[in-house]
Write a protein that holds these residues in place. Structure first.
Motif, short mmCIF file in Angstrom:
data_model
loop_
_atom_site.label_atom_id
_atom_site.label_comp_id
_atom_site.label_asym_id
_atom_site.label_seq_id
_atom_site.Cartn_x
_atom_site.Cartn_y
_atom_site.Cartn_z
N ASN A 185 0.68 -1.17 -0.30
CA ASN A 185 0.12 0.05 0.12
C ASN A 185 0.62 1.14 -0.42
O ASN A 185 0.27 2.06 0.49
CB ASN A 185 -0.72 0.22 1.06
N MET A 210 2.91 2.67 1.63
CA MET A 210 3.66 2.76 3.19
C MET A 210 4.69 2.46 2.68
O MET A 210 5.87 3.25 3.86
CB MET A 210 3.39 2.26 4.51
N THR A 222 6.76 6.39 3.63
CA THR A 222 7.57 6.74 4.44
C THR A 222 8.98 6.51 4.55
O THR A 222 9.69 7.67 5.57
CB THR A 222 6.41 6.58 5.24
N MET A 280 -3.08 7.72 -1.64
CA MET A 280 -4.24 8.31 -0.59
C MET A 280 -5.56 6.62 -0.55
O MET A 280 -5.90 6.32 0.45
CB MET A 280 -4.98 9.90 -0.48
N ARG A 286 -5.01 3.88 -0.02
CA ARG A 286 -4.98 3.17 1.43
C ARG A 286 -5.82 3.10 1.95
O ARG A 286 -5.84 2.61 3.08
CB ARG A 286 -3.53 4.10 1.86
N ARG A 287 -6.47 4.10 1.22
CA ARG A 287 -7.78 3.97 1.13
C ARG A 287 -8.56 2.51 1.48
O ARG A 287 -9.56 1.65 2.09
CB ARG A 287 -9.05 4.98 1.36
N MET A 296 -3.75 -0.85 6.45
CA MET A 296 -2.71 -1.01 7.41
C MET A 296 -2.74 -1.28 8.67
O MET A 296 -2.93 -0.20 9.16
CB MET A 296 -1.52 -0.84 7.08
N GLY A 314 -11.14 7.97 10.42
CA GLY A 314 -10.99 7.50 8.87
C GLY A 314 -12.12 8.15 8.18
O GLY A 314 -11.43 8.77 7.20
N LEU A 323 -12.28 12.15 7.65
CA LEU A 323 -11.31 12.12 6.41
C LEU A 323 -12.15 11.85 4.91
O LEU A 323 -11.38 12.77 4.20
CB LEU A 323 -9.91 11.20 6.35
N VAL A 371 -12.94 2.49 7.30
CA VAL A 371 -13.54 2.99 6.13
C VAL A 371 -13.79 1.88 5.07
O VAL A 371 -13.63 2.35 4.22
CB VAL A 371 -12.15 3.46 6.00
#
Lengths: 291, 271
Positions: free
Chosen positions: B51, B53, B56, B81, B84-85, B89, B108, B111, B184
């Motif tokens: 996803n 991540m 980062t 984004m 990741r929705r 994780m 979530g 957002l 979410v």
């Protein structure tokens, strides 16, 4: 045993030195209070706090109201805060969340360097650059007024706010940011909804310490605030904040006179104000550490 | 059924350190896939690729291809984004925000534009009444309650929804984080050693939760604990020193591992 003995002895030296700082703080308070409170034997507290006219050297009846001076302090410090807080927060957010490590390494010391500029130099900068600029912007004959002073005091307080807020943001654990990003948040949403709320007590502490710095600032306001004791009606009026008033008058009064005592009473007030702000900031930081 | 996620020759470097070497895998829909292997074997690295991540970690660089339902995850124009929705994780340390339990679960959905009427702020501090929550028609209230019920947390926290999530036990915090992720309604749930800091009873509760989630979600779990992989997973991938050594149905991998390294790891010869 010999080593232990030496250790014990040096410990006394450090304890004594540490105690000196506390004694200093208490000493300053008692010194200010012992002289300053004497003023209230002849001046009523009500006149002092709520009277609008400060005229201790009048030929007729003298008046001891700090209202106009207090208003000067409020105008300058609130305006300075309104300018310095958003900029300081923005700098802190940039440093902690957005800047590359290299940019941060360069900009953070640069911001902190501002606090090492003597405030008299900032005052000169104000006389030379800010005052003419503001005079031209607002069509004034001279701009030695509350607004000019506030802008310069804001610059003086900026490093305090930016640096402490940056520390607060940087101490937010990286896993909060990761958790927020993993829920589909953008970087800005993560800053706004996860990082800032998690750092809020530290941010507030930074703002309070900046406020304490602003209230106590003397040299800048002495040079550019205009120093009029008339009650100000707008930001563009000249003002004489409390700190500047002490600096202006203390060299002309008879030692031990009522006027002398009244100036100490103003000093006592300023001291207590900044002391409370610092105390509040300290409480907030401790609260954050416990959470 | 086509796999939900498929990876082809995925490589990851951290500052020149080759952490993941030519990994290729397929992740099947509504199954639990376990990544097992020793520390530093690349299993968490591959999970973080799924996803994005991995973004980062500033020093990380990835090559290869990962497809999530036909979309190239590594494509430069990928909406990270949105990804990741869909691919949520959960991390090793429980990471509730320093907010109320309600606000954590609601994060979530807020957002996505849901309005939180129950935020605990300076002005509003009244506790949340569980009965009012149960009767509420507010869509955020409904979603929060549903997630907490799915996580079997509702009865444990219903009287302190307005209190800080940091006051929960470690196991409760981790279940809260899983509940926060499923609020979410993602498609895939990635879990990075979610039980490594928890006691056996909390671990058991999370495993039960994951087994229940399998009906609706595709789950990938990184675990240190091969017994856990055996208990809950349908597929197992074994990693060693950055290589994906073997992938197969869990029963087969554990009973008749094809590769000697897998056999040694599962018999406890190293790890």
């Amino acid at each position: 045993m010999f080593r232990l003995y030496r250790f014990e002895k040096s410990r006394y030296v450090f304890t004594a030195l540490a105690t000196v700082t506390v004694v200093c703080l208490a000493g300053i308070f008692f010194f200010l209070a012992s002289v300053g409170l004497g003023a209230f034997r002849q001046i009523s507290l009500r006149e002092f706090l709520f009277g609008l006219v400060w005229n201790p050297t009048a030929y007729g009846s003298v008046s001891w109201g700090i209202g106009a001076l207090l208003m000067g302090t409020v105008l300058v410090s609130v305006t300075a805060l309104v300018v310095a807080v958003p900029i300081g927060l923005a700098v802190a957010i940039y440093l902690s969340e957005l800047a590359s490590p290299r940019a941060r390494e360069f900009i953070k010391p640069a911001v902190e360097m501002i606090s090492s500029i003597p405030s008299v130099v900032l005052g000169l900068l104000g006389l030379l650059f800010f005052a003419p600029l503001i005079a031209r912007l607002f069509g004034l004959t001279n701009a030695l007024n509350a607004l000019t002073a506030a802008l310069l005091v804001a610059i003086a307080a900026l490093p305090t706010i930016a640096s402490i807020c940056d520390d607060a943001l940087s101490s937010v654990p990286a896993r909060y940011r990761e958790a927020s990003l993993a829920l589909g948040a953008s970087q800005w949403e993560t800053i706004r909804k996860a990082v800032l709320p998690a750092a809020k007590s530290g941010l507030l502490a930074g703002i309070l310490l900046g406020f304490a710095r602003i209230i106590g600032e003397t040299m800048i306001v002495l040079m550019v605030a205009g120093n009029s004791v008339a009650f100000p009606r707008s930001l563009l009026d000249p003002v004489r904040p409390l700190a500047a008033n002490i600096a202006i008058e203390i060299k002309e009064v008879v030692i031990g006179s009522l006027h002398w005592q009244a100036l100490f009473a103003i000093g006592l007030m300023l001291f207590m104000l900044t002391f409370i702000l610092n105390l509040l900031a300290d409480v907030l930081v401790r609260k954050k550490l416990k959470a | 059924m086509p796999p939900v996620i498929s990876g082809h020759n995925v490589n990851v470097w951290y500052n020149g350190l080759h952490a993941l070497k030519d990994a290729s895998l397929e992740i099947a829909e509504r199954q639990i896939t376990a990544f097992i292997g020793a520390s530093g074997s690349g299993k968490s690295t591959l999970l973080r690729c799924l996803n994005r991540m991995l973004d980062t970690i500033p020093t990380a660089r990835a090559t290869g291809e990962i497809f999530y339902r036909g979309q190239n995850v590594f494509a430069p124009d990928m909406d990270v984004m949105a990804l990741r929705r869909r691919v949520g994780m959960v991390f090793q340390n429980p990471t509730p925000f320093p907010k109320s339990i309600y606000d954590n679960i609601a994060y979530g959905l807020e957002l996505q534009g849901y309005v939180n009427r129950r935020r605990i702020g300076l002005l509003r501090r009244q506790p949340i009444d569980p009965q009012a929550m149960a009767a509420s028609t507010d869509r955020l209230d409904r979603a929060v309650m549903q997630s907490l019920q799915d996580a079997a947390l509702w009865d444990e926290v219903k009287d302190r929804l307005h209190k800080s999530a940091l006051g929960l036990s470690g196991g409760q915090q981790q279940r809260l984080c899983i509940a926060r992720s499923i609020t979410v309604q993602p498609d895939v749930l990635l879990l990075d050693e979610p039980c490594s800091e928890l006691d056996p009873i909390s671990t058991r509760k999370i495993e039960d939760f994951l087994l229940a989630l399998k009906r609706d979600y595709t789950i990938v779990i990184v675990t240190h604990n091969m017994h856990q992989a055996r208990r809950i997973s349908d597929e197992t991938c074994f990693f060693h020193l950055g290589e994906l050594i073997e992938q197969g149905p869990t029963g087969v991998v554990f009973a008749t591992p094809r590769h000697p390294l897998t056999r040694d790891y599962l018999s406890g010869a190293f790890g």
